[in-house]
Design a protein around this motif. Structure first.
Motif, mmCIF file in Angstrom:
data_model
loop_
_atom_site.group_PDB
_atom_site.id
_atom_site.type_symbol
_atom_site.label_atom_id
_atom_site.label_comp_id
_atom_site.label_asym_id
_atom_site.label_seq_id
_atom_site.Cartn_x
_atom_site.Cartn_y
_atom_site.Cartn_z
ATOM 1 N N THR A 264 36.807 -13.022 -103.608
ATOM 2 C CA THR A 264 37.448 -14.248 -102.914
ATOM 3 C C THR A 264 36.515 -15.310 -101.940
ATOM 4 O O THR A 264 36.250 -16.388 -101.765
ATOM 5 N N MET A 265 36.338 -14.049 -100.995
ATOM 6 C CA MET A 265 35.352 -14.613 -100.458
ATOM 7 C C MET A 265 33.882 -15.548 -100.464
ATOM 8 O O MET A 265 33.170 -16.550 -100.116
ATOM 9 N N LEU A 266 33.461 -14.911 -101.431
ATOM 10 C CA LEU A 266 32.085 -15.486 -102.059
ATOM 11 C C LEU A 266 32.322 -16.725 -103.149
ATOM 12 O O LEU A 266 30.970 -17.237 -103.692
ATOM 13 N N MET A 267 33.673 -16.169 -103.471
ATOM 14 C CA MET A 267 34.359 -17.590 -104.862
ATOM 15 C C MET A 267 34.387 -18.276 -103.904
ATOM 16 O O MET A 267 35.869 -18.826 -104.342
ATOM 17 N N PRO A 268 33.944 -19.423 -103.510
ATOM 18 C CA PRO A 268 35.395 -20.787 -103.034
ATOM 19 C C PRO A 268 36.032 -21.037 -104.209
ATOM 20 O O PRO A 268 37.797 -21.680 -104.109
ATOM 21 N N SER A 269 35.824 -21.210 -105.200
ATOM 22 C CA SER A 269 37.281 -21.543 -106.119
ATOM 23 C C SER A 269 38.011 -21.158 -106.738
ATOM 24 O O SER A 269 39.371 -21.553 -107.472
ATOM 25 N N VAL A 270 38.450 -19.317 -106.274
ATOM 26 C CA VAL A 270 39.235 -18.607 -106.890
ATOM 27 C C VAL A 270 39.838 -18.890 -105.817
ATOM 28 O O VAL A 270 39.898 -18.714 -104.661
ATOM 29 N N ARG A 271 41.487 -19.218 -106.125
ATOM 30 C CA ARG A 271 42.842 -19.803 -105.794
ATOM 31 C C ARG A 271 43.739 -18.254 -105.492
ATOM 32 O O ARG A 271 45.023 -18.572 -105.022
ATOM 33 N N SER A 272 43.976 -17.738 -106.774
ATOM 34 C CA SER A 272 45.311 -16.718 -106.494
ATOM 35 C C SER A 272 44.507 -15.355 -106.699
ATOM 36 O O SER A 272 43.051 -15.687 -107.751
ATOM 37 N N LEU A 273 44.403 -14.435 -106.260
ATOM 38 C CA LEU A 273 43.821 -13.082 -106.785
ATOM 39 C C LEU A 273 45.334 -12.156 -108.174
ATOM 40 O O LEU A 273 45.091 -11.046 -108.756
ATOM 41 N N GLY A 274 46.357 -13.121 -108.195
ATOM 42 C CA GLY A 274 47.313 -12.919 -109.415
ATOM 43 C C GLY A 274 47.164 -13.424 -110.612
ATOM 44 O O GLY A 274 46.957 -14.878 -110.520
ATOM 45 N N PRO A 275 48.130 -13.065 -111.307
ATOM 46 C CA PRO A 275 48.362 -14.623 -112.581
ATOM 47 C C PRO A 275 49.358 -15.377 -112.221
ATOM 48 O O PRO A 275 50.308 -15.324 -111.271
ATOM 49 N N MET A 276 49.050 -16.457 -113.210
ATOM 50 C CA MET A 276 49.567 -17.920 -112.327
ATOM 51 C C MET A 276 50.138 -18.582 -113.741
ATOM 52 O O MET A 276 49.957 -17.996 -115.184
ATOM 53 N N THR A 277 51.789 -19.275 -113.298
ATOM 54 C CA THR A 277 52.221 -19.890 -115.328
ATOM 55 C C THR A 277 51.181 -21.408 -114.772
ATOM 56 O O THR A 277 50.416 -21.905 -113.959
ATOM 57 N N MET A 278 52.035 -21.933 -116.370
ATOM 58 C CA MET A 278 50.619 -22.915 -116.448
ATOM 59 C C MET A 278 51.914 -23.796 -115.232
ATOM 60 O O MET A 278 50.820 -24.635 -115.343
ATOM 61 N N GLU A 279 52.948 -23.532 -114.622
ATOM 62 C CA GLU A 279 53.918 -24.885 -113.773
ATOM 63 C C GLU A 279 52.716 -25.015 -113.073
ATOM 64 O O GLU A 279 51.914 -26.065 -111.529
ATOM 65 N N GLN A 280 52.202 -23.803 -112.303
ATOM 66 C CA GLN A 280 51.533 -23.727 -111.132
ATOM 67 C C GLN A 280 50.093 -24.106 -111.531
ATOM 68 O O GLN A 280 49.626 -24.739 -110.144
#
Length: 327
Positions: A264-280
């Motif tokens: 996450t620190m080296l890749m600024p495009s990473v927004r979450s470290l867990g699964p996300m729904t399509m609504e999110q």
């Protein structure tokens, strides 16, 4: 030179300062530290060579939200011939911490220098703190030096100016690596107090490292298959809960916490470290996160590493204070 003689060689310095200098000198002159230093340096050079060879294709991809961060790409870009540098460190950094701490106490006691040292008017906690702090100073200097080499080499070869956010993220990566090594250092110090033989403490620390690195995920997969239901046919919310439970169990391992935080620190495009729904994900713009937001994403991982390090050091403090040194 014996520890007690070295301790009071200079009356102008405090016992803690002199012990730190003595421990740092011992580490620098030891062959195991030199070998690991050479190994980490060669790994760094190989990773930088592969990154520089593929940097044009990595930064030329306009569809990648991170393509503008050239210096972060130096740490993450690869052609799959070798892993990126932060992946290498997830394997090598524990060995560095273990090598600096597995004989911190038992080697002194077996050689008889610990008894002579404790006969001097110094506190026990100064001995433990000096061994821990001296190793952390060397580790911090090593990784900060590598980061400066990376920045300087990238500036000379590309001529691209570094963005302030890149500098903050690289410093955050260095701090995370130091914290990761500090956990294994404190764990190895606990084992050096618990076991009288240096070989026993070293094998115990390496066994714990191998378990979390290699076998923990295998054991977890077998346990999940036998206990949890088959995710086929579950609803979306049940699948999310299933995946979150698996991720939480995986994050018991320190190397998983380190990989999540550094990615996450080296890749600024990473927004979450867990699964996300399509609504999110709906309406999310593919743009890099600010540094503060990335820190908030990885704060649970960072706090977990800090808590584990403090717990191990507190346990070593408790054991060392109650230990009979004269035996």
């Amino acid at each position: 030179m014996k520890s007690s003689d070295f301790l009071f060689k200079s009356s102008a310095s405090s016992p803690f300062t002199v012990m730190m200098r003595k421990e740092m000198a011992d580490h620098i002159r030891s062959w195991r530290f030199i070998v690991l230093l050479i190994l980490i340096f060669l790994t760094f050079v190989a990773s930088m060579y592969v990154s520089l060879a593929n940097i044009k294709s990595a930064t030329g991809n306009a569809g990648d939200p991170d393509h503008v961060f050239l210096y972060l790409k130096l740490l993450t870009t690869t052609d799959n011939s070798i892993p990126p540098f932060h992946v290498f460190l997830s394997f090598l950094a524990p060995l560095l911490g273990i090598s600096l701490g597995f004989d911190a106490i038992n080697a002194e006691q077996n050689s008889g220098t610990l008894t002579r040292l404790m006969a001097q008017p110094i506190y026990r906690d100064n001995v433990l703190l000096a061994k821990f702090a001296s190793a952390l100073v060397l580790i911090g200097a090593l990784f900060l030096m590598l980061a400066l080499w990376m920045v300087g080499g990238g500036l000379l070869l590309t001529g691209v100016r570094m963005e302030p956010q890149e500098l903050l993220r690289i410093l955050g990566f260095v701090a995370l690596t130091i914290l990761y090594v500090a956990f294994w250092l404190s764990l190895s110090i606990v084992l050096s107090i618990r076991f009288r033989g240096a070989s026993t403490s070293a094998l115990s620390a390496i066994g714990i490292w191998l378990f979390f690195t290699v076998f923990y995920q295998i054991v977890l997969n077998l346990a999940i298959r036998s206990v949890l239901p088959d995710p086929t046919g579950l609803s979306q919310d049940q699948i999310l809960g299933y995946n979150e439970l698996i991720m939480d169990l995986l994050r018991i391992a320190p190397n998983q916490l380190y990989m999540d935080a550094t990615t996450t620190m080296l890749m600024p495009s990473v927004r979450s470290l867990g699964p996300m729904t399509m609504e999110q994900m709906a309406g999310a713009i593919p743009s890099p996160l600010p540094f503060i937001d990335s820190v908030m994403v990885v704060w649970p991982q960072v706090s977990g590493l800090i808590a584990a390090t403090v717990a191990c050091f507190a346990l070593s403090y408790f054991l060392f204070m109650r230990r009979e040194i004269r035996s």
